[in-house]
Design an enzyme around this catalytic site. Sequence first.
Site, PDB file in Angstrom:
ATOM      1  N   SER A  71      -5.103  18.323   6.563  1.00 53.00           N
ATOM      2  CA  SER A  71      -6.210  18.786   6.872  1.00 53.00           C
ATOM      3  C   SER A  71      -6.311  19.802   7.809  1.00 53.00           C
ATOM      4  O   SER A  71      -5.606  20.192   8.382  1.00 53.00           O
ATOM      5  CB  SER A  71      -6.304  17.276   7.710  1.00 53.00           C
ATOM      6  OG  SER A  71      -7.028  16.451   7.118  1.00 53.00           O
TER       7      SER A  71
HETATM    8  N1  SAH Z   1      -3.425  13.532   6.712  1.00 52.77           N
HETATM    9  C1  SAH Z   1      -2.698  13.635   5.956  1.00 52.77           C
HETATM   10  C2  SAH Z   1      -4.035  14.354   5.057  1.00 52.77           C
HETATM   11  C3  SAH Z   1      -4.676  13.569   3.400  1.00 52.77           C
HETATM   12  S1  SAH Z   1      -4.930  14.345   2.753  1.00 52.77           S
HETATM   13  C4  SAH Z   1      -2.562  15.236   6.820  1.00 52.77           C
HETATM   14  O1  SAH Z   1      -2.270  14.805   7.569  1.00 52.77           O
HETATM   15  O2  SAH Z   1      -1.387  15.564   5.517  1.00 52.77           O
HETATM   16  C5  SAH Z   1      -6.003  12.468   2.007  1.00 52.77           C
HETATM   17  C6  SAH Z   1      -4.004  11.817   1.410  1.00 52.77           C
HETATM   18  O3  SAH Z   1      -4.612  10.463   1.071  1.00 52.77           O
HETATM   19  C7  SAH Z   1      -3.612  12.027  -0.058  1.00 52.77           C
HETATM   20  O4  SAH Z   1      -2.729  12.384  -0.312  1.00 52.77           O
HETATM   21  C8  SAH Z   1      -4.182  11.492  -1.136  1.00 52.77           C
HETATM   22  O5  SAH Z   1      -2.964  11.440  -1.736  1.00 52.77           O
HETATM   23  C9  SAH Z   1      -4.195   9.893  -0.602  1.00 52.77           C
HETATM   24  N2  SAH Z   1      -4.188   8.695  -0.431  1.00 52.77           N
HETATM   25  C10 SAH Z   1      -5.547   9.056  -1.681  1.00 52.77           C
HETATM   26  N3  SAH Z   1      -6.118   7.248  -1.927  1.00 52.77           N
HETATM   27  C11 SAH Z   1      -5.577   6.483  -1.228  1.00 52.77           C
HETATM   28  C12 SAH Z   1      -5.060   4.828  -0.890  1.00 52.77           C
HETATM   29  N4  SAH Z   1      -6.142   4.245  -1.383  1.00 52.77           N
HETATM   30  N5  SAH Z   1      -3.520   4.525  -0.190  1.00 52.77           N
HETATM   31  C13 SAH Z   1      -2.717   5.602   0.330  1.00 52.77           C
HETATM   32  N6  SAH Z   1      -3.019   7.127   0.421  1.00 52.77           N
HETATM   33  C14 SAH Z   1      -4.162   7.318  -0.279  1.00 52.77           C
END
Ligand code: SAH
Length: 221
Positions: A71
Site C-alpha cells: 500500500s
Molecule cells: N497490507 C499489505 C498490502 C495489501 S495488498 C502490505 O502492507 O503490503 C492486499 C493483499 O490482500 C494481497 O496480498 C491479497 O492477496 C490479499 N487478500 C485478498 N483477499 C484476501 C483474503 N480473503 N484473505 C487474505 N488475504 C487476502
Amino acid sequence: MNAESLVRGIGMTSERTRRRLIDQLRAEGIVNETVLEVIARTPRHLFVDEALSSRAYENSALPIGRGQTISQPLVVARMTEAVLTGPRLGKVLEVGTGSGYQAAILAQLADQVFTTERIGELARQAKQRLHRLKLHKVFVRHLDGRDGWPSQAPFDAILVTAGGQVPDTLYEQLAEGGVLVAPVGEPGKVQHLERVVRTADGLERETLGAVSFVPLLEGLD
Ligand code: SAH
C-alpha cells in the site's frame, strides 16, 4: 569508494529520503507523531523487490508480485492513525498481509498482530521479512482472512487491506471499544475507507476518504 563508505552513503541517502516521506505525510494531514515515528524507522525498502528498493520511500503503492501491491505509505499512515485511539494497541488483526509492511508498522504499536494472506507465496515471504526484522509478535497465516481469526478474537483493532464488502464475521470479532478500518466498495468502483467502532450500543460507522485497493477475494491461492 570503499565498502564502508558505500554502506554509510546508502544509510545517509536513506535517512534523507525517509525524512522527505515523513514531510509528505505531514503535508497530507497525518498528525499522529507516534505513527510518523514508526513509519520513519521502518525499512520499507526491505518489503519490496530489490529492483524497486530505490522507490521504496516514494509515497506510492508498488507491485509485490502476483498482481498485488504494497500500500501507499499515506494509506498505511491513515489506517494506522484510524485504529490507534490510545498510545498503544492490544491485539490486532490484519486481513491481507501482502508484503508484511503494514503488519511491521502495527507490530511496533501493538502487543500482538495476527495477519492473514490468501496467497501462500506472499505469506511465506512476509513471514521471512518479519522474522529477519525480529518482529516476533506478528503471526502470519496462509488463510482466507474473510473468516477472521476466531481463536484469537476479540481484537482491539482490525485492518482490512483489500477492498470489497466487509464480512459480518469480522465485525463480530471486534472487542468493545475496538476499531475496524476497511476499504469498502464494489469491484472496479471508487472505494471509501470505512471506520467502525464497536460501542456498548452497537457499531458506529464513519467514512474517511477515497482509496484504491486490490480486491478482497475468496479462497486460497
Ligand atoms: N497490507 C499489505 C498490502 C495489501 S495488498 C502490505 O502492507 O503490503 C492486499 C493483499 O490482500 C494481497 O496480498 C491479497 O492477496 C490479499 N487478500 C485478498 N483477499 C484476501 C483474503 N480473503 N484473505 C487474505 N488475504 C487476502
